[in-house]
Design a protein around this motif. Structure first.
Motif, PDB file in Angstrom:
ATOM      1  N   THR A 126      26.430  12.874  51.609  1.00  0.00           N
ATOM      2  CA  THR A 126      25.444  12.363  52.555  1.00  0.00           C
ATOM      3  C   THR A 126      26.119  12.139  53.896  1.00  0.00           C
ATOM      4  N   LYS A 127      25.449  12.544  54.961  1.00  0.00           N
ATOM      5  CA  LYS A 127      25.996  12.320  56.300  1.00  0.00           C
ATOM      6  C   LYS A 127      25.690  10.884  56.729  1.00  0.00           C
ATOM      7  N   THR A 128      26.731  10.123  57.014  1.00  0.00           N
ATOM      8  CA  THR A 128      26.556   8.738  57.458  1.00  0.00           C
ATOM      9  C   THR A 128      27.204   8.485  58.820  1.00  0.00           C
ATOM     10  N   ASN A 129      28.251   9.261  59.121  1.00  0.00           N
ATOM     11  CA  ASN A 129      29.079   9.037  60.318  1.00  0.00           C
ATOM     12  C   ASN A 129      29.718   7.656  60.321  1.00  0.00           C
ATOM     13  N   ALA A 130      29.681   6.989  59.174  1.00  0.00           N
ATOM     14  CA  ALA A 130      30.255   5.643  59.097  1.00  0.00           C
ATOM     15  C   ALA A 130      30.922   5.404  57.746  1.00  0.00           C
ATOM     16  N   GLU A 178      36.182  10.295  54.278  1.00  0.00           N
ATOM     17  CA  GLU A 178      36.381   9.069  55.059  1.00  0.00           C
ATOM     18  C   GLU A 178      35.204   8.736  55.969  1.00  0.00           C
ATOM     19  N   ASN A 179      34.608   9.742  56.599  1.00  0.00           N
ATOM     20  CA  ASN A 179      33.575   9.471  57.612  1.00  0.00           C
ATOM     21  C   ASN A 179      32.152   9.677  57.104  1.00  0.00           C
ATOM     22  N   GLN A 180      32.020  10.336  55.951  1.00  0.00           N
ATOM     23  CA  GLN A 180      30.711  10.524  55.346  1.00  0.00           C
ATOM     24  C   GLN A 180      30.741   9.892  53.954  1.00  0.00           C
ATOM     25  N   ALA A 181      29.759  10.212  53.117  1.00  0.00           N
ATOM     26  CA  ALA A 181      29.725   9.644  51.764  1.00  0.00           C
ATOM     27  C   ALA A 181      29.720  10.785  50.751  1.00  0.00           C
ATOM     28  N   LEU A 182      30.890  11.090  50.214  1.00  0.00           N
ATOM     29  CA  LEU A 182      30.995  12.120  49.182  1.00  0.00           C
ATOM     30  C   LEU A 182      30.585  11.510  47.845  1.00  0.00           C
ATOM     31  N   GLU A 183      29.607  12.131  47.197  1.00  0.00           N
ATOM     32  CA  GLU A 183      29.060  11.584  45.954  1.00  0.00           C
ATOM     33  C   GLU A 183      29.577  12.297  44.718  1.00  0.00           C
ATOM     34  N   ALA A 184      29.647  13.643  44.762  1.00  0.00           N
ATOM     35  CA  ALA A 184      29.960  14.365  43.532  1.00  0.00           C
ATOM     36  C   ALA A 184      30.688  15.673  43.810  1.00  0.00           C
ATOM     37  N   VAL A 185      31.530  16.044  42.862  1.00  0.00           N
ATOM     38  CA  VAL A 185      32.185  17.354  42.850  1.00  0.00           C
ATOM     39  C   VAL A 185      31.964  17.931  41.448  1.00  0.00           C
ATOM     40  N   ILE A 186      31.233  19.014  41.381  1.00  0.00           N
ATOM     41  CA  ILE A 186      30.922  19.633  40.082  1.00  0.00           C
ATOM     42  C   ILE A 186      31.653  20.960  40.005  1.00  0.00           C
ATOM     43  N   SER A 187      32.632  21.022  39.130  1.00  0.00           N
ATOM     44  CA  SER A 187      33.434  22.231  38.955  1.00  0.00           C
ATOM     45  C   SER A 187      32.691  23.197  38.044  1.00  0.00           C
ATOM     46  N   MET A 188      32.479  24.444  38.515  1.00  0.00           N
ATOM     47  CA  MET A 188      31.759  25.440  37.720  1.00  0.00           C
ATOM     48  C   MET A 188      32.726  26.483  37.169  1.00  0.00           C
ATOM     49  N   PRO A 189      32.423  27.051  36.009  1.00  0.00           N
ATOM     50  CA  PRO A 189      33.310  28.078  35.432  1.00  0.00           C
ATOM     51  C   PRO A 189      33.292  29.344  36.271  1.00  0.00           C
ATOM     52  N   SER A 190      34.378  30.083  36.225  1.00  0.00           N
ATOM     53  CA  SER A 190      34.529  31.249  37.095  1.00  0.00           C
ATOM     54  C   SER A 190      33.523  32.353  36.801  1.00  0.00           C
ATOM     55  N   GLY A 191      32.943  32.366  35.605  1.00  0.00           N
ATOM     56  CA  GLY A 191      32.016  33.441  35.260  1.00  0.00           C
ATOM     57  C   GLY A 191      30.627  33.310  35.834  1.00  0.00           C
ATOM     58  N   VAL A 192      30.333  32.214  36.519  1.00  0.00           N
ATOM     59  CA  VAL A 192      28.985  31.974  37.035  1.00  0.00           C
ATOM     60  C   VAL A 192      28.519  33.105  37.951  1.00  0.00           C
ATOM     61  N   PHE A 193      29.434  33.685  38.743  1.00  0.00           N
ATOM     62  CA  PHE A 193      29.040  34.720  39.694  1.00  0.00           C
ATOM     63  C   PHE A 193      29.328  36.132  39.204  1.00  0.00           C
TER      64      PHE A 193
END
Length: 485
Positions: free
Chosen positions: A371-375, A342-357
């Motif tokens: 991105t931080k916008t505060n607006a 709501e207060n910033q600008a969320l651009e993307a959510v990338i779901s990674m497979p559990s085996g990455v780590f």
């Protein structure tokens, strides 16, 4: 090139350290890093000498006529016993390395309590011989060696800290495209892998720009900020950055969530991070401005608050988080997600497979890009379901053909072309209003649609008839063969 032969030699040295009484993996890595750094100083001296032949300028010399015996190219050829004495003596090889750059530099500050811990002359000579075969100008080989050594920290992950694979770091850096104007920070820097990744990107994409005096000064002294409270890791991180050409990185030996780091506010334009998971802190020890954003004890939530506080308005962030942050139902979970949406600008959510780590842990993770916008500014959030990262998702993590990373980077940089993607595709948009109506749930499974293809199977009677027909044909063939005999 990181060959099987080189890997075998590292393993042999590792066993030698263990046999010599130095069994702490982090201490072993630190001692090897010291030697890599000393080797690099000799390489820098060689370059300075070659330039001086043309220019006559000797101001970049690291070694003088009086301390030539401390150079890698010289001491590597002496006997193990003599080499060991050169490291142990006052103002010898190790002291020279510790004081590199002068006592006032941040590097010297972190090296103040560093100790030479290689127990025998034979082991020192063995390690020097192995490292001498590594091409320090080959960034990939050097990085692979370092990565392989870091992978030997068997205790990693016990407190929620996981070494971030280099290819994931590279993906995040290429998504964010740092520029020479950026100030780049990792508030949980560890060995400074993200900062090194950003530096390599800039060296590749802004080679001529970095030659300008003002830009070069910013790059060498102001651009990179890291925070780490473990003294061994901050030494390793400092040397890692200097090995990659960052002469005076802004490293802070501080618990980044604490009151001691309260001045980290609107300081940087880009954050790249993989903060600790699963930790829990006493609220009284946490910066009160972070608590105001995230009223929680959980480190994975507190770090998001810290990043929002530390970013300048207009600053960007790519951060790895555990899946629980995406859908957790506690007030703190919902509050921080709402803040970002709501207060910033969320651009993307990338779901990674559990085996990455793996082999450290099978924890499921995702990358948030905002991105931080505060607006405000969030309109449609781009989701991507990463299914493969170029390696098997088991403990072996062997190379495989399946790899979504190039597709992720390409689609992210052409995100305007993603509007027609369906929820059954690997990537798609979700409107902010829908996310808000779902308690700001950011898990991809909440929005992804699965297409089930209907399968029509033959009736049992038809299957039996087919089997009988096959039996008849088999018997006919058998009778034919018998008649031939």
């Amino acid at each position: 090139m990181f060959t099987q032969e080189l890997q075998s030699k590292i393993d042999q040295v590792w066993l030698a350290f263990h046999s010599g009484g130095l069994s702490n993996p982090l201490s072993v890595i630190e001692q090897i890093t010291f030697l890599l750094f000393i080797k690099q100083l000799d390489e820098l001296q060689n370059r300075a000498e070659q330039q001086a032949i043309i220019t006559g300028n000797t101001s970049n010399y690291i070694y003088t006529e009086e301390n030539q015996d401390l150079r890698w190219s010289n001491f590597k050829n002496v006997s193990p016993e003599e080499m060991y004495k050169l490291f142990q003596k006052e103002n010898g090889v190790f002291d020279f390395m510790k004081n590199f750059g002068g006592k006032s530099t941040a590097f010297s500050k972190f090296m103040k309590n560093a100790n030479f811990m290689i127990p025998t002359s034979r082991l020192l000579a063995q390690v020097v011989e192995m490292l001498d075969k590594i091409d320090m100008d080959d960034k990939d080989t050097k990085g692979d060696v370092y990565e392989y050594m870091l992978g030997k920290i068997a205790s990693a992950g016990s407190n929620g800290q996981f070494r971030t694979p280099r290819h994931i770091i590279k993906m995040m850096v290429e998504m964010m495209k740092p520029t020479p104007e950026d100030t780049i920070c990792d508030p949980s820097s560890g060995s400074c892998g993200f900062l090194v990744g950003a530096a390599e990107y800039l060296q590749t994409n802004y080679k001529e720009e970095l030659l300008k005096p003002g830009v070069q000064n910013h790059y060498l002294n102001e651009m990179f900020t890291g925070m780490e409270f473990d003294p061994t890791m901050i030494r390793i991180g400092a040397m890692n950055l200097i090995l990659h050409g960052i002469e005076n990185p802004q490293l802070k030996d501080v618990d980044s969530l604490s009151q001691a780091n309260a001045d980290f506010e609107e300081k940087v334009s880009l954050i790249l991070a993989n903060p600790p998971f699963k930790g829990s802190l006493d609220k009284d020890a946490v910066d009160e401005k972070v608590i105001a954003l995230v009223d929680s004890k959980k480190t994975e939530l507190l770090f998001l608050g810290l990043m929002l506080k530390g970013l300048k308005v207009g600053g960007r962030c790519a951060v790895i988080i555990p899946d629980g942050v995406l859908f957790g139902a506690s007030k703190a979970h919902v509050k921080i997600r709402k803040e970002i949406v709501e207060n910033q600008a969320l651009e993307a959510v990338i779901s990674m497979p559990s085996g990455v780590f793996k082999p450290y842990a099978g924890v499921s993770t995702a990358i948030l890009v905002f991105t931080k916008t505060n607006a405000g500014g969030t309109e449609n959030v781009w989701f991507y379901d990463m299914k493969a990262d170029g390696f098997s998702l088991d403990d072996k993590r062997a190379p495989v053909k399946e790899n979504d990373i190039t597709d992720i980077i390409t689609r992210f940089h052409n995100i305007e072309n993603e509007t027609d993607r369906a929820r059954t595709d690997q990537s798609f948009f979700v409107p902010k209003e829908e996310i808000a109506n779902n308690a700001y749930d950011l898990s991809i499974n909440k929005y992804k649609e699965v297409f089930y293809e209907q399968k029509v199977y033959a009736k049992p009677a038809d299957i039996i008839t087919s089997i009988q027909q096959l039996d008849k044909e088999r018997n006919d063939l058998m009778n034919y063969l018998m008649n031939l005999i």
